[in-house]
Design a protein around this motif. Structure first.
Motif, PDB file in Angstrom:
ATOM      1  N   GLU A 114      49.219  33.712  32.290  1.00  0.00           N
ATOM      2  CA  GLU A 114      48.636  34.679  31.351  1.00  0.00           C
ATOM      3  C   GLU A 114      47.688  35.636  32.061  1.00  0.00           C
ATOM      4  O   GLU A 114      47.671  36.839  31.771  1.00  0.00           O
ATOM      5  N   LEU A 115      46.918  35.120  33.023  1.00  0.00           N
ATOM      6  CA  LEU A 115      46.015  35.998  33.771  1.00  0.00           C
ATOM      7  C   LEU A 115      46.820  37.009  34.599  1.00  0.00           C
ATOM      8  O   LEU A 115      46.420  38.174  34.715  1.00  0.00           O
ATOM      9  N   GLU A 116      47.932  36.567  35.157  1.00  0.00           N
ATOM     10  CA  GLU A 116      48.802  37.492  35.893  1.00  0.00           C
ATOM     11  C   GLU A 116      49.327  38.588  34.966  1.00  0.00           C
ATOM     12  O   GLU A 116      49.423  39.759  35.367  1.00  0.00           O
ATOM     13  N   ASP A 117      49.653  38.235  33.729  1.00  0.00           N
ATOM     14  CA  ASP A 117      50.118  39.227  32.758  1.00  0.00           C
ATOM     15  C   ASP A 117      49.025  40.260  32.480  1.00  0.00           C
ATOM     16  O   ASP A 117      49.306  41.469  32.366  1.00  0.00           O
ATOM     17  N   PHE A 118      47.798  39.809  32.348  1.00  0.00           N
ATOM     18  CA  PHE A 118      46.695  40.745  32.129  1.00  0.00           C
ATOM     19  C   PHE A 118      46.511  41.667  33.340  1.00  0.00           C
ATOM     20  O   PHE A 118      46.210  42.858  33.187  1.00  0.00           O
ATOM     21  N   ALA A 119      46.677  41.121  34.548  1.00  0.00           N
ATOM     22  CA  ALA A 119      46.567  41.948  35.753  1.00  0.00           C
ATOM     23  C   ALA A 119      47.668  43.001  35.782  1.00  0.00           C
ATOM     24  O   ALA A 119      47.434  44.159  36.160  1.00  0.00           O
ATOM     25  N   ASP A 120      48.884  42.622  35.370  1.00  0.00           N
ATOM     26  CA  ASP A 120      49.980  43.589  35.288  1.00  0.00           C
ATOM     27  C   ASP A 120      49.660  44.681  34.267  1.00  0.00           C
ATOM     28  O   ASP A 120      49.959  45.866  34.485  1.00  0.00           O
ATOM     29  N   THR A 121      49.054  44.284  33.152  1.00  0.00           N
ATOM     30  CA  THR A 121      48.677  45.259  32.125  1.00  0.00           C
ATOM     31  C   THR A 121      47.656  46.255  32.668  1.00  0.00           C
ATOM     32  O   THR A 121      47.762  47.464  32.427  1.00  0.00           O
ATOM     33  N   ALA A 122      46.662  45.753  33.381  1.00  0.00           N
ATOM     34  CA  ALA A 122      45.654  46.633  33.974  1.00  0.00           C
ATOM     35  C   ALA A 122      46.303  47.619  34.943  1.00  0.00           C
ATOM     36  O   ALA A 122      45.958  48.816  34.962  1.00  0.00           O
ATOM     37  N   MET A 123      47.256  47.140  35.733  1.00  0.00           N
ATOM     38  CA  MET A 123      47.942  48.014  36.678  1.00  0.00           C
ATOM     39  C   MET A 123      48.774  49.060  35.947  1.00  0.00           C
ATOM     40  O   MET A 123      48.823  50.229  36.346  1.00  0.00           O
ATOM     41  N   GLU A 124      49.421  48.650  34.861  1.00  0.00           N
ATOM     42  CA  GLU A 124      50.226  49.593  34.078  1.00  0.00           C
ATOM     43  C   GLU A 124      49.355  50.695  33.476  1.00  0.00           C
ATOM     44  O   GLU A 124      49.755  51.870  33.437  1.00  0.00           O
ATOM     45  N   ILE A 125      48.171  50.335  32.994  1.00  0.00           N
ATOM     46  CA  ILE A 125      47.236  51.330  32.444  1.00  0.00           C
ATOM     47  C   ILE A 125      46.844  52.322  33.533  1.00  0.00           C
ATOM     48  O   ILE A 125      46.841  53.545  33.325  1.00  0.00           O
ATOM     49  N   LEU A 126      46.520  51.801  34.707  1.00  0.00           N
ATOM     50  CA  LEU A 126      46.118  52.665  35.817  1.00  0.00           C
ATOM     51  C   LEU A 126      47.270  53.593  36.217  1.00  0.00           C
ATOM     52  O   LEU A 126      47.059  54.802  36.433  1.00  0.00           O
ATOM     53  N   GLU A 127      48.479  53.047  36.306  1.00  0.00           N
ATOM     54  CA  GLU A 127      49.648  53.852  36.681  1.00  0.00           C
ATOM     55  C   GLU A 127      49.904  54.945  35.642  1.00  0.00           C
ATOM     56  O   GLU A 127      50.185  56.106  35.996  1.00  0.00           O
ATOM     57  N   LEU A 128      49.810  54.587  34.359  1.00  0.00           N
ATOM     58  CA  LEU A 128      50.062  55.566  33.291  1.00  0.00           C
ATOM     59  C   LEU A 128      49.052  56.701  33.341  1.00  0.00           C
ATOM     60  O   LEU A 128      49.424  57.878  33.264  1.00  0.00           O
ATOM     61  N   ARG A 129      47.771  56.350  33.469  1.00  0.00           N
ATOM     62  CA  ARG A 129      46.740  57.393  33.527  1.00  0.00           C
ATOM     63  C   ARG A 129      46.950  58.308  34.736  1.00  0.00           C
ATOM     64  O   ARG A 129      46.763  59.522  34.651  1.00  0.00           O
ATOM     65  N   GLN A 130      47.345  57.728  35.873  1.00  0.00           N
ATOM     66  CA  GLN A 130      47.562  58.537  37.071  1.00  0.00           C
ATOM     67  C   GLN A 130      48.776  59.451  36.907  1.00  0.00           C
ATOM     68  O   GLN A 130      48.751  60.613  37.324  1.00  0.00           O
ATOM     69  N   THR A 131      49.821  58.948  36.267  1.00  0.00           N
ATOM     70  CA  THR A 131      51.017  59.767  36.026  1.00  0.00           C
ATOM     71  C   THR A 131      50.687  60.956  35.147  1.00  0.00           C
ATOM     72  O   THR A 131      51.127  62.091  35.409  1.00  0.00           O
TER      73      THR A 131
END
Length: 297
Positions: free
Chosen positions: A269-286
């Motif tokens: 579950e913690l890995e899933d949250f880390a993936d979510t954080a990365m997805e947010i960062l990627e989306l904002r950068q895009t």
């Protein structure tokens, strides 16, 4: 708190070595009279330095150095022996902080405590483990214009959710820069930055899976870290934020003020949250890159 030093030597010499170490009031000696006993102690207790002889009943001091690498590579070692350096394979020292002290020197026993403290301080201040591809990792991190991205509120909501989900005292999202970790959001604590030497994430980022430290005071890598002690941190769990090219640029972590473990499901579950954080960062950068392209046109 006295610094625990593991003294390793033959049965007829070990008491002499331990006494020399404890002549320094800031040090306390643990003893072992074989390579195997040294391994067992290193696995069971938080040791911040090892003082070892060379000739041991079941091997050599170099094998003790090897055991240090396996359990806590940054733990410094003093080779305290009358075997001359020419007869020792010093190439084996390359991955460890090792100091040589000839025990036959007139002031060797008086100097032993001073040298142990010196290598402990050097290890704490000057060394932390970097990934082999650190330059590429930093180049990847630099591609994210974090200061210009509207991510603070999203990350604050995410860390609030993470802390609530795990019932943890502290949760944070941090990016690991060249010399420090920059905390983008933190629930339950007032964290801004920590040097790479002081942050557990320096170690956690090197692991593919979630890193869990159930009790920091029982882990040789962190037991003497005053910064962590000042923050009241006793347990840690960290999951990697991994960019699309496979480079780890940050961590999503949980801290608690008491010893605590996390089972396989919680780690996933913690890995899933880390993936979510990365997805947010990627989306904002895009979105940011698209806006810049529009302006340029």
């Amino acid at each position: 708190m006295a610094r625990s030093v593991l003294c390793v030597d033959t049965a007829d010499r070990i008491d002499d070595v331990a006494t020399a170490v404890e002549d320094d009031e800031s040090l306390t000696a643990r003893t072992a009279t074989s390579v195997e006993a040294a391994r067992e102690t290193l696995e069971a207790e938080p040791i911040v330095c090892v003082v070892t002889g060379y000739d041991l009943p079941d091997g050599t001091g170099l094998e003790v150095v090897g055991a240090i690498r396996e359990t806590a590579p940054q733990t410094p070692c003093v080779l305290f022996t009358d075997v001359p350096p020419a007869e020792i394979d010093t190439a084996s020292f390359e991955e460890s902080i090792v100091e040589y002290l000839n025990r036959d020197l007139p002031d060797a026993h008086d100097r032993l405590g001073f040298i142990a403290n010196d290598v402990i301080d050097y290890s704490a201040q000057a060394s932390f483990i970097r990934p082999d591809d650190e330059d590429e990792r930093l180049e990847t991190l630099a591609q994210y214009d974090v200061d210009a991205l509207p991510i603070e509120e999203s990350f604050e909501r995410l860390t609030d959710l993470i802390a609530s989900h795990f019932d943890a005292a502290v949760s944070f999202i941090g990016l690991i820069e060249e010399d420090e970790e920059n905390f983008l959001a933190c629930h339950g604590g007032d964290l801004d930055t920590l040097t790479r030497e002081d942050t557990i994430c320096t170690h956690s980022m090197l692991q593919e899976d979630v890193m869990v430290v159930e009790d920091i005071l029982q882990d040789a890598r962190f037991a003497e870290n005053e910064q962590l002690q000042n923050l009241g941190i006793r347990s840690y769990a960290g999951a990697n934020m991994t960019a699309s090219n496979g480079q780890v640029i940050g961590q999503v972590c949980l801290l608690d003020h008491e010893p605590r473990g996390y089972d396989a499901e919680e780690q996933a579950e913690l890995e899933d949250f880390a993936d979510t954080a990365m997805e947010i960062l990627e989306l904002r950068q895009t979105v940011r890159d698209a806006e810049r392209t529009e302006v340029a046109q």
